[in-house]
Every structure is written in structure tokens, then in C-alpha cells.
Design a protein around this motif. Structure first.
Motif, PDB file in Angstrom:
ATOM      1  N   ILE A 147       0.861  -1.184   0.000  1.00 33.32           N
ATOM      2  CA  ILE A 147       0.000   0.000   0.000  1.00 33.32           C
ATOM      3  C   ILE A 147       0.901   1.240   0.000  1.00 33.32           C
ATOM      4  CG2 ILE A 147      -1.922  -1.154   1.143  1.00 33.32           C
ATOM      5  CD1 ILE A 147      -0.998   0.136   3.793  1.00 33.32           C
ATOM      6  N   ILE A 167      -6.012  -1.840  15.064  1.00 35.73           N
ATOM      7  CA  ILE A 167      -7.250  -1.833  14.282  1.00 35.73           C
ATOM      8  C   ILE A 167      -7.196  -0.614  13.369  1.00 35.73           C
ATOM      9  CG2 ILE A 167      -9.765  -1.642  14.408  1.00 35.73           C
ATOM     10  CD1 ILE A 167      -9.548  -2.927  17.233  1.00 35.73           C
ATOM     11  N   HIS A 168      -7.330  -0.852  12.062  1.00 35.61           N
ATOM     12  CA  HIS A 168      -7.153   0.232  11.091  1.00 35.61           C
ATOM     13  C   HIS A 168      -8.495   0.763  10.616  1.00 35.61           C
ATOM     14  CE1 HIS A 168      -2.831  -0.828  10.770  1.00 35.61           C
ATOM     15  NE2 HIS A 168      -3.293  -2.043  11.011  1.00 35.61           N
ATOM     16  N   ASN A 169      -9.376   1.009  11.537  1.00 36.71           N
ATOM     17  CA  ASN A 169     -10.676   1.595  11.226  1.00 36.71           C
ATOM     18  C   ASN A 169     -11.282   2.084  12.537  1.00 36.71           C
ATOM     19  OD1 ASN A 169     -12.461  -0.385  12.448  1.00 36.71           O
ATOM     20  ND2 ASN A 169     -11.739  -1.812  10.895  1.00 36.71           N
ATOM     21  N   GLY A 206      -5.597  -6.217   7.543  1.00 35.49           N
ATOM     22  CA  GLY A 206      -4.813  -5.276   8.341  1.00 35.49           C
ATOM     23  C   GLY A 206      -3.861  -5.997   9.276  1.00 35.49           C
ATOM     24  N   LEU A 264      -2.537  -6.327   1.702  1.00 37.93           N
ATOM     25  CA  LEU A 264      -1.516  -5.819   0.791  1.00 37.93           C
ATOM     26  C   LEU A 264      -0.344  -5.157   1.523  1.00 37.93           C
ATOM     27  CD1 LEU A 264      -0.923  -5.523  -2.229  1.00 37.93           C
ATOM     28  CD2 LEU A 264      -2.350  -3.477  -2.252  1.00 37.93           C
ATOM     29  N   GLY A 323      -0.595 -10.108   0.344  1.00 39.04           N
ATOM     30  CA  GLY A 323      -0.909 -10.123  -1.076  1.00 39.04           C
ATOM     31  C   GLY A 323      -2.107  -9.269  -1.409  1.00 39.04           C
ATOM     32  N   THR A 358      -7.650  -8.629  -4.357  1.00 35.36           N
ATOM     33  CA  THR A 358      -8.509  -8.460  -5.528  1.00 35.36           C
ATOM     34  C   THR A 358      -8.730  -9.824  -6.181  1.00 35.36           C
ATOM     35  OG1 THR A 358      -7.428  -6.339  -5.881  1.00 35.36           O
ATOM     36  CG2 THR A 358      -8.791  -7.157  -7.688  1.00 35.36           C
ATOM     37  N   VAL A 382     -13.664  -5.658   5.888  1.00 35.81           N
ATOM     38  CA  VAL A 382     -13.994  -4.678   6.923  1.00 35.81           C
ATOM     39  C   VAL A 382     -13.178  -3.408   6.702  1.00 35.81           C
ATOM     40  CG1 VAL A 382     -13.983  -4.304   9.426  1.00 35.81           C
ATOM     41  CG2 VAL A 382     -14.625  -6.536   8.502  1.00 35.81           C
ATOM     42  N   TRP A 398     -12.888  -0.972  -1.602  1.00 38.52           N
ATOM     43  CA  TRP A 398     -12.328  -0.593  -2.915  1.00 38.52           C
ATOM     44  C   TRP A 398     -11.643  -1.790  -3.575  1.00 38.52           C
ATOM     45  CZ3 TRP A 398     -10.554   1.273   1.803  1.00 38.52           C
ATOM     46  CH2 TRP A 398      -9.330   0.731   2.223  1.00 38.52           C
TER      47      TRP A 398
HETATM   48  N1  SAH Z   1      -9.847  -4.857   8.244  1.00 38.82           N
HETATM   49  C1  SAH Z   1      -8.682  -4.289   8.875  1.00 38.82           C
HETATM   50  C2  SAH Z   1      -7.980  -3.223   8.044  1.00 38.82           C
HETATM   51  C3  SAH Z   1      -8.847  -2.151   7.432  1.00 38.82           C
HETATM   52  S1  SAH Z   1      -7.910  -0.855   6.653  1.00 38.82           S
HETATM   53  C4  SAH Z   1      -9.025  -3.764  10.252  1.00 38.82           C
HETATM   54  O1  SAH Z   1     -10.198  -3.771  10.593  1.00 38.82           O
HETATM   55  O2  SAH Z   1      -8.135  -3.348  10.992  1.00 38.82           O
HETATM   56  C5  SAH Z   1      -7.807  -1.385   4.986  1.00 38.82           C
HETATM   57  C6  SAH Z   1      -6.789  -2.473   4.749  1.00 38.82           C
HETATM   58  O3  SAH Z   1      -6.847  -2.886   3.403  1.00 38.82           O
HETATM   59  C7  SAH Z   1      -5.344  -2.071   5.019  1.00 38.82           C
HETATM   60  O4  SAH Z   1      -4.793  -2.980   5.934  1.00 38.82           O
HETATM   61  C8  SAH Z   1      -4.664  -2.182   3.641  1.00 38.82           C
HETATM   62  O5  SAH Z   1      -3.331  -2.603   3.740  1.00 38.82           O
HETATM   63  C9  SAH Z   1      -5.536  -3.212   2.980  1.00 38.82           C
HETATM   64  N2  SAH Z   1      -5.563  -3.197   1.507  1.00 38.82           N
HETATM   65  C10 SAH Z   1      -5.632  -2.162   0.665  1.00 38.82           C
HETATM   66  N3  SAH Z   1      -5.712  -2.567  -0.607  1.00 38.82           N
HETATM   67  C11 SAH Z   1      -5.673  -3.931  -0.575  1.00 38.82           C
HETATM   68  C12 SAH Z   1      -5.710  -4.971  -1.571  1.00 38.82           C
HETATM   69  N4  SAH Z   1      -5.813  -4.685  -2.862  1.00 38.82           N
HETATM   70  N5  SAH Z   1      -5.662  -6.262  -1.159  1.00 38.82           N
HETATM   71  C13 SAH Z   1      -5.555  -6.573   0.159  1.00 38.82           C
HETATM   72  N6  SAH Z   1      -5.527  -5.648   1.131  1.00 38.82           N
HETATM   73  C14 SAH Z   1      -5.590  -4.340   0.772  1.00 38.82           C
END
Ligand code: SAH
Length: 248
Positions: free
Chosen positions: A3, A16-18, A46, A67, A93, A96, A110, A114
């Protein structure tokens, strides 16, 4: 493959990334009545907090794909810490197009819809991994208050007001896609504070040891502008929740 680096900097200390807190994930796990052995996939997992704590508290078995190399490493460390490394697997990885080989009970994305071009595309992707009668989890923002102008939406870091719906419309949209909403747990402003305000100390500490970094100027500018922007816009206008769906 990773990313944009800025997220690996500002969210390096987040578990936690949200805008969910540990309590909200615990509430969601209990609300879903997860049973031991429940198979879960998590696209955009995440740092793995949802899968790791649900493995510890409910005995789920899970796979997360993310990712970010850093977040994936942190997820593996967390699994060891909580003694669940034999139940959860984390893959670095691109999620998608990811479909699991065996049909699973709970398919989650979660806060990363996108990955498949939005909510509808992500649901379509997740359902391909799901057993009949399984549950899809979608974490998604909505407008807590409708922004009065496009500038206010931009202040929330949205491209436009049309990026998100109000909560009733978001719930209705799941119905239009052919899904029953069978549970939901919503974030609150305290959770938003944990997500956003935690970045500020991380940025400040990072700047102290990385002043010559090519991103130092950007991070410094963000540290100055973010508290006020967040309080004026995101904190007031943005909601966020995890919605549990079953095929109608
Ligand atoms: N679900 C997690 C993270 C949410 S933030 C939580 O609740 O903490 C969004 C996450 O999507 C990030 O960790 C980012 O690294 C990941 N991400 C972004 N694009 C991605 C992709 N194409 N494939 C896999 N993960 C992806």
C-alpha cells in the motif's frame, strides 16, 4: 507490492485500522454467535485483530489477506501473542479477486471495499467463497449527517457527497442487492478518535527519528492540519459500521 507508504507510517502503531475499538469487535463476534470451528476469510485483514481475537474468544479458524507487508507481519506476531497461530493464517498479497478453495462460513471485508470496486463488487466477490447460509461482513462508512456542501464532503476526505449514503439508504442498498441485513455494529465518535487521533502521536514520534525522510514534509504538514480537519469534518459527519448480510 504494498500500500502507499504513508499508511504504513501513520498507522504503524494501530492494531485496528478503522474506527472500531476492541470492544466493538468483541460485540460483533458475540452478536454473530460465532461457534468454535467457524471458518472465516478476511480481505484487507490489516494487523489481524479481528481474526486473532475471534480465534481466541470463539475458536474461529481464519485466513486474512492484506496488501501491507508491515500489517501482515504484525498480524502474524499478534496471532503468536494470543496463542492462536495454529488457527489463523495471514497472507501478504492483493485480495482483488481472492476466492477461497473451500466454502467458508463468514466472508469479511472490513473497511477495504475498494478491493472490488465498491460495496456491490465486494459482496459479489465475497459470496463466491461463501457456503449456503453463510454470512458476509462489510465494513463501510456512511454519512452520520449529510454534508451541506461538496467542500464539507472533501473535508471528510471523500471525493464527493455521492461517495457515501446515509445509514437508512446504506441498509436499503443491501436489500436491493438481494441480501438481508441480519446484524450490525456501528462505530462511535470515541472509536473515530482512537483511529484518527492515534495517528498523531505515531506521526510525531516518526518525525523525531525520520526528519530526513522524503515524506517528512508531508507528515509534518499532516500532523499540523489533521487534528482540526478531523474535528471539523470526519468526526462530525462520518459514520462507520460493520453490516452482516445473508443471501435473501
Ligand atoms: N480490516 C482491517 C484493516 C482495514 S484498513 C481492520 O479492521 O483493521 C484497509 C486495509 O486494506 C489495510 O490494511 C490495507 O493494507 C488493505 N488493503 C488495501 N488494498 C488492498 C488490496 N488490494 N488487497 C488486500 N488488502 C488491501
Amino acid at each position: 507490492m504494498d500500500i502507499p507508504r504513508i499508511f504504513n507510517i501513520t498507522e504503524s502503531a494501530h492494531r485496528i485500522h478503522n474506527p472500531f475499538t476492541p470492544e466493538k469487535f468483541a460485540t460483533l463476534g458475540a452478536a454473530l454467535r460465532l461457534e468454535s470451528g467457524t471458518r472465516v476469510i478476511d480481505l484487507g485483514s490489516g494487523s489481524g485483530e479481528m481474526l486473532c481475537t475471534w480465534a481466541r474468544d470463539h475458536g474461529v479458524i481464519g485466513t486474512g489477506i492484506d496488501l501491507s507487508q508491515l500489517f501482515t507481519e504484525q498480524a502474524k506476531i499478534r496471532a503468536e501473542e494470543l496463542g492462536v497461530a495454529d488457527q489463523v493464517k495471514f497472507i501478504h498479497g492483493d485480495a482483488t479477486g481472492y476466492v477461497s478453495e473451500v466454502k467458508i462460513d463468514v466472508a469479511a471485508c472490513v473497511g477495504a471495499t475498494w478491493i472490488a470496486g465498491g460495496v456491490a463488487g465486494t459482496i459479489e466477490l465475497l459470496v463466491r467463497s461463501l457456503r449456503t447460509g453463510g454470512i458476509i461482513l462489510i465494513g463501510e462508512p456512511y454519512w452520520r449527517q449529510l454534508p451541506p456542501t461538496e467542500d464539507v464532503a472533501k473535508g471528510c476526505l471523500a471525493n464527493s457527497i455521492s461517495d457515501f449514503l446515509m445509514l437508512p439508504e446504506l441498509l436499503a442498498s443491501f436489500g436491493h442487492l438481494g441480501y438481508d441485513v441480519v446484524e450490525m455494529v456501528l462505530a462511535d465518535q470515541n472509536g473515530w478518535d482512537r483511529y484518527e487521533a492515534a495517528k498523531w502521536l505515531t506521526m510525531r514520534r516518526w518525525l523525531e527519528t525520520n526528519h530526513d525522510d522524503e515524506l517528512a514534509k508531508d507528515v509534518r504538514a499532516k500532523l499540523i492540519s489533521e487534528p482540526e480537519r478531523y474535528a471539523a469534518y470526519t468526526r462530525e459527519y462520518m459514520g462507520w459500521g460493520v453490516f452482516a448480510l445473508m443471501v435473501r
